[in-house]
Design an enzyme around this catalytic site. Structure first.
Site, PDB file in Angstrom:
ATOM      1  N   SER A 166       0.812  -1.211   0.000  1.00  0.00           N
ATOM      2  CA  SER A 166       0.000   0.000   0.000  1.00  0.00           C
ATOM      3  C   SER A 166       0.849   1.266   0.000  1.00  0.00           C
ATOM      4  CB  SER A 166      -0.926   0.018   1.222  1.00  0.00           C
ATOM      5  OG  SER A 166      -0.172  -0.065   2.420  1.00  0.00           O
ATOM      6  N   HIS A 225      -2.749  -2.973  -5.550  1.00  0.00           N
ATOM      7  CA  HIS A 225      -3.133  -2.544  -4.204  1.00  0.00           C
ATOM      8  C   HIS A 225      -4.634  -2.728  -4.026  1.00  0.00           C
ATOM      9  CE1 HIS A 225      -3.719   0.932  -1.128  1.00  0.00           C
ATOM     10  NE2 HIS A 225      -3.707  -0.242  -0.544  1.00  0.00           N
ATOM     11  N   GLU A 242      -5.873  -0.212  -7.080  1.00  0.00           N
ATOM     12  CA  GLU A 242      -4.800   0.606  -7.632  1.00  0.00           C
ATOM     13  C   GLU A 242      -3.805  -0.315  -8.338  1.00  0.00           C
ATOM     14  OE1 GLU A 242      -3.764   4.668  -5.323  1.00  0.00           O
ATOM     15  OE2 GLU A 242      -3.505   2.885  -4.096  1.00  0.00           O
ATOM     16  N   ASN A 247      -3.080   6.496  -0.507  1.00  0.00           N
ATOM     17  CA  ASN A 247      -2.436   6.617   0.795  1.00  0.00           C
ATOM     18  C   ASN A 247      -1.524   7.830   0.888  1.00  0.00           C
ATOM     19  OD1 ASN A 247      -3.677   4.534   2.131  1.00  0.00           O
ATOM     20  ND2 ASN A 247      -2.190   3.000   1.483  1.00  0.00           N
TER      21      ASN A 247
END
Length: 711
Positions: A422, A443, A455, A493
């Site tokens: 991540s 991800h 992702e 993130n």
């Protein structure tokens, strides 16, 4: 008029958008506007002409409207929403059908949604193929029925059904619609033949003449409390949304006013929704989701088929990823070095499927088939023949590199090797192999078998073949894929780090976790930031943060609050204590945490103050936008819409506001830039304005017009 069908293809001059033919004394108008027979101007003109021909021809006793190709009429062209109406409008067609002196039968196959369904509802009779679907999905785009949909549904099926169908936006099977009285007959043979037979029944009087706009049996003696109760029940879900509330108003009106008056009220409400912020936001997301998984730099690589998959790591994420493959029909081997961990994981997976079956969302047979596709193993050789292998172990670079060294020795040469990291450097992980071109980031978001976002991270050495295969498997898994560049935190993130940091600073300055979370949920987030951290597990984030702190510049401001909470053994919901105390999943503000925060403020020499809700929201949203602009400028995201897709589908940003980048557009990019400048002067380096934000503010370009191309 009112349905999310995506565009028709311009018609060739030699082929009319609506065909017209005589079958004895029955005229047939065939809509021919592939791929979905959207209600383009050519289709509307053709329908008006067909109605006119049928009325003027003394030989014609009835008219059948049917779709050519795979569907009836899926709806209006979404590209037309918000634009001036071109005549003939759908309104004109509906008026002509309702005023027709000759009966008109709609023959529905495939789908009839939104404006396409309203076209059918304006006909006196409807026949449908057994597998056809109808519906009013406009609410999903911040719209509502605008061609009489709320009025027809209420009169034909009653207000309870009308409320559920039009505020939910979900498709309805033809057989169910037949039970409700919205479809008059289900075809038992070829649709056109049965529609012609139905027309003859109408002409002969076997089916009696009727004016549905005058039907009142389903709307007599309706208790007004029904509508207030429905509004109250859905108040939280509809926060910030206009369309569902307007729909309820129009259905309520259908029970007390004439059809003509109800239709007039619906038109006004539709226009209000059509020009609303929510509609613009949701249409923006509609197109953004369709663009997100496409490479701007066209690749000639062909996606390789993924017939078998492997997942490494039998934790929560590994279980969800394995279920995602199994649900998509792909056999998957779940590998872990611990037999105990595998048994525990399979117990969790089995329980998840049992829950889905008990809720009625998954047939038992499908659950059993999915379970049979999941195999477990403790030996690495079990992955030797997998087409795609996803690593889902601890978020630790050294651990992941060791996994990929092992994979390099056993995976077949053309296998795609994916990391579920991540935050970490995909290229550093790929460097542990002799085939970095076959390594890609995937991800997944937790729970991976539920969350739609994926992702897809392209490292600098990721090959076109591996990337294209990853995007292909994302479609197979029914995920919304967004391509991200290989930068810390990728898209989601990285932005979470920016506004999470600002939330921590707001705590030091005088806010509380409960206040910040309330501001976010009032804005439309389903959950506040600190409640989300507690749910995810504070120890997981702490482990990542300790690695980051090894390289964090000493001069940058850092809040120790989260670390202090973890040092107390408070790891969130799983320990019953985190930022909040927990009774089950109920989050209760904890005075001990507020005391801890006040103590940190005192240590840092920060004088606490009352912080207005408006300042909290402003700082959090502007932090998202400024970081998003940096991501876009660096080419980590291909498009501003990609960032919005990530934040709506992965982080709970309210869809009715379009995502952080769309929120900035609606707010005004120049205005957001001025806010960021002011925060930079007040709070320093973290608020350095993105050059892209400055550029858009200065020259008036939109995000993508001013952004650098993705690498």
């Amino acid at each position: 008029m009112s349905a999310p069908a995506e565009g028709g293809v311009p018609q060739a001059a030699q082929r009319p958008a609506v065909g017209y033919a005589l079958h004895g004394d029955i005229a047939v108008a065939t809509v021919d506007n592939p791929p979905v027979n959207a209600l383009s101007l050519a289709v509307r003109s053709g329908l008006m002409a067909a109605i006119g021909h049928a009325l003027a021809d003394p030989r014609v006793r009835a008219l059948v409207i049917i779709g050519g190709g795979a569907t009836f009429v899926a709806g209006a062209d979404i590209n037309d929403f918000g634009k001036p109406y071109e005549e003939p409008s759908l309104y004109a067609i509906i008026d002509a059908l309702m005023a027709s002196s000759k009966p008109v039968i709609a023959a529905i196959h495939g789908s009839a949604f939104g404006g396409g369904l309203e076209l059918a509802l304006a006909c006196q009779w409807r026949i449908a193929s057994p597998d056809a679907q109808i519906g009013q999905p406009e609410v999903k785009l911040g719209l509502m029925p605008g061609g009489g949909g709320t009025q027809w549904w209420t009169r034909l099926a009653g207000p309870e059904v009308a409320l559920a169908v039009t505020t939910g936006g979900h498709p309805v099977a033809a057989r169910q619609a037949h039970e409700w009285g919205v479809i008059d007959r289900i075809a038992s043979g070829p649709l056109l033949e049965d529609a012609l037979a139905m027309a003859q029944d109408v002409v002969s009087g076997t089916l009696r003449a009727r004016r549905l706009s005058e039907a009142t049996d389903k709307i007599r003696d309706v208790d007004p409390a029904l509508f207030d109760a429905f509004r109250e029940k859905n108040a939280r879900k509809w926060k910030g949304q206009l369309a569902p509330r307007k729909i309820v108003d129009c259905i309520e009106a259908a029970c007390r006013v004439s059809f003509a008056e109800g239709f007039r009220l619906e038109k006004e409400a539709f226009r209000e929704c059509e020009h609303s912020y929510q509609c613009r936001a949701l249409i923006h997301l509609f197109f953004a989701e369709r663009a997100a998984g496409k490479l701007r730099d066209a690749s000639r690589a062909t996606a390789a088929p993924v017939r078998t998959a492997g997942v490494i790591g039998a934790g929560t994420m590994g279980a969800g990823i394995a279920m995602s493959f199994a649900n998509a029909g792909i056999p998957v081997t779940l590998l872990d070095t611990s037999e105990e961990a595998l048994l525990r994981c399979m117990k969790t997976i089995t329980a998840n499927y049992a829950t889905s079956v008990s809720r009625g969302s998954l047939p038992q047979a499908k659950a059993d088939a999915a379970l049979q596709r999941i195999q477990t193993a403790t030996g690495w050789s079990a992955l030797a023949d997998a087409d795609l292998i996803v690593e889902a172990v601890f978020e630790d670079l050294a651990v992941k590199q060791d996994v990929f060294r092992r994979l390099d020795g056993i995976a077949k040469p053309d296998a795609v090797l994916a990391t579920n990291t991540s935050t970490l450097d995909v290229d550093a992980i790929a460097g542990a192999t002799t085939r970095p071109d076959r390594v890609v980031g995937l991800h997944f978001f937790s729970p991976a078998n539920v969350m739609r976002l994926l992702e897809v991270v392209r490292g600098p050495r990721t090959g076109a073949a591996a990337l294209t295969t990853a995007l292909g498997v994302a479609k197979t898994l029914r995920k919304i894929s967004v391509i991200a560049g290989n930068a810390y935190g990728f898209i989601g993130n990285r932005i979470l780090g920016a506004y999470g940091r600002e939330a921590d600073f707001l705590l030091e300055e005088g806010a509380t976790p409960a206040q910040i979370d309330r501001v976010l949920t009032d804005f439309g987030f389903p959950m506040g930031l600190f409640a989300m951290r507690d749910m995810a597990g504070l120890d997981v984030i702490w482990r990542i943060r300790r690695q980051e702190n090894l390289t964090r510049p000493a001069h940058l401001r850092y809040s120790p609050i989260a670390d202090r909470i973890c040092e107390m053994g408070r790891f969130g919901q799983k320990t019953g204590r985190g930022y909040y105390l927990y009774k089950g999943r109920e989050a209760i503000p904890d005075p001990e945490i507020e005391t801890l925060i006040a103590g940190v403020s005192a240590e840092l020499g920060i004088v606490r103050r009352d912080i207005p809700d408006t300042e909290i929201l402003d700082r959090l949203l502007c932090a998202m936008v400024n970081e998003g602009a940096c991501i876009l400028e660096e080419g980590v995201a291909q498009r501003a819409g990609d960032i919005d897709v990530v934040y709506v589908n992965g982080y709970g940003f309210p869809a009715s506001r379009g995502g952080p980048m769309q929120w900035a557009v609606e707010t005004g990019l120049a205005s957001v830039y001025q806010r960021v400048l002011a925060l930079h002067r007040q709070h320093g380096e973290y608020w350095t304005p993105s050059p892209l934000l400055a550029k858009t503010a200065a020259c008036g370009q939109d995000w993508d017009g001013a952004a650098a191309p993705a690498p």
